[in-house]
Write a protein that holds these residues in place. Structure first.
Motif, mmCIF file in Angstrom:
data_model
loop_
_atom_site.group_PDB
_atom_site.id
_atom_site.type_symbol
_atom_site.label_atom_id
_atom_site.label_comp_id
_atom_site.label_asym_id
_atom_site.label_seq_id
_atom_site.Cartn_x
_atom_site.Cartn_y
_atom_site.Cartn_z
ATOM 1 N N LEU A 26 0.831 -1.197 0.000
ATOM 2 C CA LEU A 26 0.000 0.000 0.000
ATOM 3 C C LEU A 26 0.873 1.258 0.000
ATOM 4 N N LEU A 27 1.882 1.264 0.828
ATOM 5 C CA LEU A 27 2.789 2.405 0.888
ATOM 6 C C LEU A 27 3.510 2.602 -0.440
ATOM 7 N N ALA A 28 3.969 1.520 -1.042
ATOM 8 C CA ALA A 28 4.683 1.621 -2.322
ATOM 9 C C ALA A 28 3.766 2.114 -3.434
ATOM 10 N N GLU A 29 2.517 1.670 -3.429
ATOM 11 C CA GLU A 29 1.593 2.043 -4.495
ATOM 12 C C GLU A 29 1.032 3.447 -4.320
ATOM 13 N N VAL A 30 0.751 3.834 -3.102
ATOM 14 C CA VAL A 30 0.108 5.119 -2.855
ATOM 15 C C VAL A 30 1.137 6.234 -2.699
ATOM 16 N N VAL A 31 2.145 6.002 -1.900
ATOM 17 C CA VAL A 31 3.108 7.051 -1.577
ATOM 18 C C VAL A 31 4.332 6.966 -2.472
ATOM 19 N N GLY A 32 4.854 5.779 -2.640
ATOM 20 C CA GLY A 32 6.103 5.607 -3.372
ATOM 21 C C GLY A 32 5.937 5.708 -4.871
ATOM 22 N N ASP A 33 7.050 5.888 -5.523
ATOM 23 C CA ASP A 33 7.086 5.965 -6.972
ATOM 24 C C ASP A 33 7.514 4.600 -7.497
ATOM 25 N N LYS A 34 6.679 3.981 -8.294
ATOM 26 C CA LYS A 34 6.994 2.650 -8.806
ATOM 27 C C LYS A 34 8.238 2.662 -9.685
ATOM 28 N N THR A 35 8.489 3.784 -10.353
ATOM 29 C CA THR A 35 9.690 3.889 -11.168
ATOM 30 C C THR A 35 10.930 3.801 -10.290
ATOM 31 N N LEU A 36 10.876 4.428 -9.134
ATOM 32 C CA LEU A 36 12.013 4.377 -8.212
ATOM 33 C C LEU A 36 12.291 2.946 -7.780
ATOM 34 N N TRP A 37 11.251 2.225 -7.413
ATOM 35 C CA TRP A 37 11.436 0.842 -6.963
ATOM 36 C C TRP A 37 11.951 -0.040 -8.098
ATOM 37 N N THR A 38 11.401 0.137 -9.283
ATOM 38 C CA THR A 38 11.827 -0.665 -10.434
ATOM 39 C C THR A 38 13.275 -0.373 -10.790
ATOM 40 N N THR A 39 13.614 0.912 -10.836
ATOM 41 C CA THR A 39 14.981 1.297 -11.173
ATOM 42 C C THR A 39 15.961 0.789 -10.126
ATOM 43 N N THR A 40 15.585 0.866 -8.864
ATOM 44 C CA THR A 40 16.449 0.387 -7.790
ATOM 45 C C THR A 40 16.675 -1.123 -7.904
ATOM 46 N N ALA A 41 15.611 -1.848 -8.183
ATOM 47 C CA ALA A 41 15.739 -3.306 -8.328
ATOM 48 C C ALA A 41 16.615 -3.664 -9.520
ATOM 49 N N LEU A 42 16.407 -2.974 -10.634
ATOM 50 C CA LEU A 42 17.221 -3.252 -11.816
ATOM 51 C C LEU A 42 18.683 -2.872 -11.592
ATOM 52 N N ALA A 43 18.924 -1.749 -10.924
ATOM 53 C CA ALA A 43 20.298 -1.323 -10.650
ATOM 54 C C ALA A 43 20.996 -2.283 -9.695
ATOM 55 N N GLY A 44 20.230 -2.948 -8.853
ATOM 56 C CA GLY A 44 20.818 -3.943 -7.966
ATOM 57 C C GLY A 44 21.226 -5.204 -8.697
ATOM 58 N N ALA A 45 20.553 -5.498 -9.792
ATOM 59 C CA ALA A 45 20.842 -6.718 -10.538
ATOM 60 C C ALA A 45 21.762 -6.475 -11.736
ATOM 61 N N HIS A 46 21.840 -5.226 -12.188
ATOM 62 C CA HIS A 46 22.636 -4.894 -13.377
ATOM 63 C C HIS A 46 23.496 -3.675 -13.081
ATOM 64 N N ARG A 47 24.298 -3.274 -14.041
ATOM 65 C CA ARG A 47 25.112 -2.070 -13.872
ATOM 66 C C ARG A 47 24.204 -0.849 -13.783
ATOM 67 N N ALA A 48 24.524 0.059 -12.877
ATOM 68 C CA ALA A 48 23.651 1.204 -12.598
ATOM 69 C C ALA A 48 23.606 2.200 -13.756
ATOM 70 N N GLY A 49 24.705 2.380 -14.471
ATOM 71 C CA GLY A 49 24.755 3.368 -15.560
ATOM 72 C C GLY A 49 23.713 3.136 -16.638
ATOM 73 N N PRO A 50 23.699 1.948 -17.261
ATOM 74 C CA PRO A 50 22.691 1.688 -18.292
ATOM 75 C C PRO A 50 21.260 1.748 -17.760
ATOM 76 N N VAL A 51 21.058 1.316 -16.515
ATOM 77 C CA VAL A 51 19.723 1.373 -15.920
ATOM 78 C C VAL A 51 19.282 2.824 -15.754
ATOM 79 N N ALA A 52 20.177 3.671 -15.233
ATOM 80 C CA ALA A 52 19.848 5.087 -15.054
ATOM 81 C C ALA A 52 19.599 5.762 -16.395
#
Length: 79
Positions: free
Chosen positions: A17-43
Protein backbone atom coordinates in the motif's frame (compact mmCIF):
# COMPACT_ATOMS: atom_id res chain seq x y z
CA UNK A 1 -5.65 -17.37 10.11
CA UNK A 2 -2.90 -17.69 12.70
CA UNK A 3 -1.28 -14.74 14.45
CA UNK A 4 1.96 -15.20 12.48
CA UNK A 5 0.14 -15.27 9.14
CA UNK A 6 -1.92 -12.24 10.11
CA UNK A 7 1.25 -10.34 11.03
CA UNK A 8 2.88 -11.30 7.72
CA UNK A 9 -0.25 -10.33 5.79
CA UNK A 10 -0.43 -6.98 7.58
CA UNK A 11 3.24 -6.24 6.94
CA UNK A 12 3.04 -7.10 3.25
CA UNK A 13 -0.24 -5.21 2.86
CA UNK A 14 1.21 -2.08 4.47
CA UNK A 15 4.39 -2.26 2.38
CA UNK A 16 2.53 -2.68 -0.90
CA UNK A 17 0.00 0.00 0.00
CA UNK A 18 2.79 2.41 0.89
CA UNK A 19 4.68 1.62 -2.32
CA UNK A 20 1.59 2.04 -4.50
CA UNK A 21 0.11 5.12 -2.85
CA UNK A 22 3.11 7.05 -1.58
CA UNK A 23 6.10 5.61 -3.37
CA UNK A 24 7.09 5.97 -6.97
CA UNK A 25 6.99 2.65 -8.81
CA UNK A 26 9.69 3.89 -11.17
CA UNK A 27 12.01 4.38 -8.21
CA UNK A 28 11.44 0.84 -6.96
CA UNK A 29 11.83 -0.66 -10.43
CA UNK A 30 14.98 1.30 -11.17
CA UNK A 31 16.45 0.39 -7.79
CA UNK A 32 15.74 -3.31 -8.33
CA UNK A 33 17.22 -3.25 -11.82
CA UNK A 34 20.30 -1.32 -10.65
CA UNK A 35 20.82 -3.94 -7.97
CA UNK A 36 20.84 -6.72 -10.54
CA UNK A 37 22.64 -4.89 -13.38
CA UNK A 38 25.11 -2.07 -13.87
CA UNK A 39 23.65 1.20 -12.60
CA UNK A 40 24.76 3.37 -15.56
CA UNK A 41 22.69 1.69 -18.29
CA UNK A 42 19.72 1.37 -15.92
CA UNK A 43 19.85 5.09 -15.05
CA UNK A 44 20.23 6.04 -18.70
CA UNK A 45 17.31 3.85 -19.72
CA UNK A 46 15.13 5.27 -16.96
CA UNK A 47 16.03 8.84 -17.92
CA UNK A 48 15.30 8.29 -21.61
CA UNK A 49 12.02 6.54 -20.83
CA UNK A 50 10.95 9.39 -18.51
CA UNK A 51 11.86 12.01 -21.11
CA UNK A 52 9.93 10.19 -23.85
CA UNK A 53 6.93 9.74 -21.56
CA UNK A 54 6.89 13.45 -20.75
CA UNK A 55 7.27 14.31 -24.44
CA UNK A 56 4.27 12.18 -25.34
CA UNK A 57 2.28 13.76 -22.48
CA UNK A 58 3.10 17.26 -23.76
CA UNK A 59 2.12 16.34 -27.32
CA UNK A 60 -1.17 14.77 -26.23
CA UNK A 61 -1.88 17.71 -23.93
CA UNK A 62 -1.33 20.06 -26.86
CA UNK A 63 -3.77 18.07 -28.97
CA UNK A 64 -6.37 18.03 -26.20
CA UNK A 65 -6.02 21.80 -25.77
CA UNK A 66 -7.08 22.25 -29.41
CA UNK A 67 -10.37 20.40 -28.95
CA UNK A 68 -13.51 22.52 -28.95
CA UNK A 69 -14.71 23.48 -25.48
CA UNK A 70 -17.99 21.59 -25.86
CA UNK A 71 -16.11 18.32 -26.41
CA UNK A 72 -14.11 18.81 -23.24
CA UNK A 73 -17.24 19.71 -21.27
CA UNK A 74 -19.14 16.71 -22.63
CA UNK A 75 -16.37 14.23 -21.92
CA UNK A 76 -15.79 15.60 -18.42
CA UNK A 77 -19.50 15.22 -17.64
CA UNK A 78 -19.54 11.63 -18.94
CA UNK A 79 -16.38 10.68 -17.09
Amino acid sequence: MGVCKLALFSTVFAAVLLAEVVGDKTLWTTTALAGAHRAGPVALGAAVAAALKMGVAVLLGGLLARLPEWVILLTSVVA
